[in-house]
Design an enzyme around this catalytic site. Structure first.
Site, mmCIF file in Angstrom:
data_model
loop_
_atom_site.group_PDB
_atom_site.id
_atom_site.type_symbol
_atom_site.label_atom_id
_atom_site.label_comp_id
_atom_site.label_asym_id
_atom_site.label_seq_id
_atom_site.Cartn_x
_atom_site.Cartn_y
_atom_site.Cartn_z
ATOM 1 N N ASP A 14 0.839 -1.199 0.000
ATOM 2 C CA ASP A 14 0.000 0.000 0.000
ATOM 3 C C ASP A 14 0.871 1.245 0.000
ATOM 4 O O ASP A 14 1.788 1.334 0.810
ATOM 5 C CB ASP A 14 -0.780 0.041 1.328
ATOM 6 C CG ASP A 14 -2.181 -0.472 1.146
ATOM 7 O OD1 ASP A 14 -2.506 -0.887 0.032
ATOM 8 O OD2 ASP A 14 -2.926 -0.443 2.137
ATOM 9 N N SER A 250 4.511 4.335 10.846
ATOM 10 C CA SER A 250 4.844 3.165 10.048
ATOM 11 C C SER A 250 3.578 2.406 9.684
ATOM 12 O O SER A 250 2.598 2.413 10.430
ATOM 13 C CB SER A 250 5.820 2.253 10.797
ATOM 14 O OG SER A 250 5.096 1.407 11.649
ATOM 15 N N LYS A 251 3.623 1.759 8.508
ATOM 16 C CA LYS A 251 2.444 1.066 8.008
ATOM 17 C C LYS A 251 2.069 -0.101 8.910
ATOM 18 O O LYS A 251 0.932 -0.514 8.962
ATOM 19 C CB LYS A 251 2.694 0.562 6.578
ATOM 20 C CG LYS A 251 2.693 1.671 5.545
ATOM 21 C CD LYS A 251 2.500 1.142 4.139
ATOM 22 C CE LYS A 251 3.809 0.730 3.514
ATOM 23 N NZ LYS A 251 3.684 0.338 2.113
ATOM 24 N N ARG A 252 3.062 -0.664 9.602
ATOM 25 C CA ARG A 252 2.769 -1.803 10.477
ATOM 26 C C ARG A 252 1.959 -1.372 11.696
ATOM 27 O O ARG A 252 1.106 -2.094 12.161
ATOM 28 C CB ARG A 252 4.075 -2.464 10.934
ATOM 29 C CG ARG A 252 4.419 -3.701 10.108
ATOM 30 C CD ARG A 252 5.804 -4.195 10.401
ATOM 31 N NE ARG A 252 6.811 -3.232 9.972
ATOM 32 C CZ ARG A 252 7.716 -2.673 10.771
ATOM 33 N NH1 ARG A 252 7.772 -2.990 12.039
ATOM 34 N NH2 ARG A 252 8.590 -1.811 10.294
#
Ligand code: GLU
Length: 474
Positions: A14, A250-252
């Site tokens: 993404d 962060s994407k996490r």
């Protein structure tokens, strides 16, 4: 000179919100200067490559209204704009750097490199390549342990490498001393550092505007420009976006790091654009709500604050609510309809309901939640609301409401209100709150809904009666 700027996302899942942030600032300066904005896909990391990511980059940047003048999808004078299609461009540069002694082959196996790093860490030494391969032929190196058939190519960082450079936002910047960076991997693909510099040169990029995390890489890039005898672009390193607890987004950890999240949540793109502009930027007069055109007009690197801006989604909600309220009713309705992916009768009823919710919500998702009851396939009675309002006491209220509405021949908001007031407030002697609460939950499914009488009019007599009936069933 015409300025040329680029955003260079790596398609690894993404798209990150940082891609939009970088695009916005690159584009603002390019537009102000009458230059070009280029989209380049940096897909040299095959291990992290994600095929759907590139399309998501296009979709989310278009959604945000941040278009580009050249790119893989539309071409341009420096095509191709996808690095995996430019491998031939990088090879001669590697050859030239090997020939001039600025680069060397390294045959160290990954096992050896790991052992070396662990030993350095254990001894509390700085980690970095120990240059075992420097000055050795393949045969000489093959005779030593930890040899791997396929070499990489590394930069030979000179002792006197300059660690300072000038940044348009930060002035004089000091970076740490770099390691002998790998330029070409064993799979024949360039690393980011090589491909990025070669492409910025080949594509005539005049200003490299990117995230603060690349500051440490800039001295290596500066060396590559100098070794190749190329003009160096100007650099601007934008501050990293931070969570409210100041950690890096962060994407996490944070759904708001994903650009698609903002689309799914129904934020207005103009609100996100304004919000991202506020991340480190202000226009003269310190107003918070401004258009992209106003940003372009005032744009000045000196106005970018390099201190980590805090990404506060509540602020974005506020902006989104503002922009939603400002939209002409028809425009708001058409955005809501397309957000909900509906057409025909459903689109029609949602369009008519939009003015009822436009003032009350911050996002299209909230608006969709509020008007969803108008469609039978989305209508459900929220159990908590039912527990509050549809207990045994509600029975006479709902019966009286049913009887009053059933008699109506004209079903406008005014008629509905008059009939319900007469039956429930005058007839049953109830306070409006107690009279209309159960009716609201029965017909809209929730204790919070758009204005009740308007809602009942929109729903229509037949469906309103069916819902009152259903709420009366034990
Ligand atoms: N591909 C890099 C990234 O994903 C680009 C960094 C740069 O703009 O130089 O962030």
């Amino acid at each position: 000179m015409t300025v040329r700027l680029r955003v260079a996302p790596s398609p690894t899942g993404d798209p990150h919100v940082g891609t939009a942030y970088m695009s916005l600032f690159n584009l603002a300066f390019a537009r102000q200067q009458g230059g070009a904005f280029i989209l380049r896909i940096e897909d040299t990391d095959r291990a992290r490559f994600d095929a759907s990511s590139e399309q998501q980059v296009y979709d989310t940047l278009h959604w945000l209204g941040l278009g580009w003048d050249e790119g893989p999808d539309i071409g341009g004078p420096f095509a191709p704009y996808r690095q995996s299609e430019r491998l031939e461009t990088y090879k001669p540069v590697v050859e030239a750097l090997l020939a001039s002694g600025h680069a060397y082959h390294c045959w160290c196996s990954s096992e050896r490199l790991t052992e070396m790093r662990e030993a350095q860490q254990k001894a509390k030494q700085p980690t970095g390549y120990d240059r075992l391969c420097v000055g050795k032929t393949r045969e000489e190196r093959a005779a030593l342990p930890g040899f791997s058939e396929q070499p990489v190519v590394r930069m030979l960082i000179p002792n006197d490498v300059s660690l300072t450079f000038t940044d348009l936002i930060r002035g004089e910047v000091n970076a740490p001393r770099p390691d002998d960076q790998v330029l070409m991997k064993t799979d024949g693909f360039p690393t980011y550092h090589l491909a990025n510099v070669v492409d910025d040169h080949e594509m005539g990029i005049t200003h490299v505007v990117r995230g603060e995390e690349w500051i440490a890489s800039t001295p290596k890039h500066v060396l590559l420009y100098a070794w190749m005898g190329w003009d160096q672009p100007q650099f601007a390193h934008m501050p990293l976006l931070r969570n409210t607890d100041k950690s890096k987004i962060s994407k996490r950890k944070n759904p708001a790091a994903r650009l698609t999240w903002f689309v799914e949540q129904g934020f207005l793109p103009e609100a996100l654009r304004n919000f991202l502009a506020l991340m480190g930027y202000s226009i003269p007069g310190d107003v918070e709500i401004f258009t992209f055109e106003e940003m372009v007009e005032s744009f000045d690197w000196g106005r970018v604050n390099p201190v980590g801006p805090v990404f506060d989604v509540e602020k974005l909600r506020w902006l989104s609510g503002h922009y939603l309220r400002e939209l002409p009713a028809e425009e708001a309705a058409s955005r809501l309809v397309s957000f909900m992916g509906i057409d025909g009768e459903a689109a029609d009823i949602v369009s008519r309901a939009t003015p009822l919710v436009q003032e009350r919500v911050a996002t299209l998702l909230e608006a969709a939640d509020m008007v969803g009851f108008l469609m039978d396939e989305r209508f459900t009675v929220d159990p908590e609301s039912a527990a509050k309002q549809l207990g045994p006491d509600s029975k006479p209220v709902l019966e009286a409401a049913h009887a009053a509405l059933e008699e109506l021949t004209s079903f406008t908001t005014v008629d509905v209100e008059a009939a319900l007031r007469e039956a429930l407030v005058d007839g049953l002697g109830l306070k409006p709150k107690n009279a209309f609460g159960p009716v609201r939950v029965a017909v809209t499914g929730k204790t919070v809904s758009p204005p009740l009488f308007e809602s009942i009019e929109l729903l229509g007599k037949d469906r309103a009666l069916v819902r009152l009936d259903a709420a009366l069933q034990p």
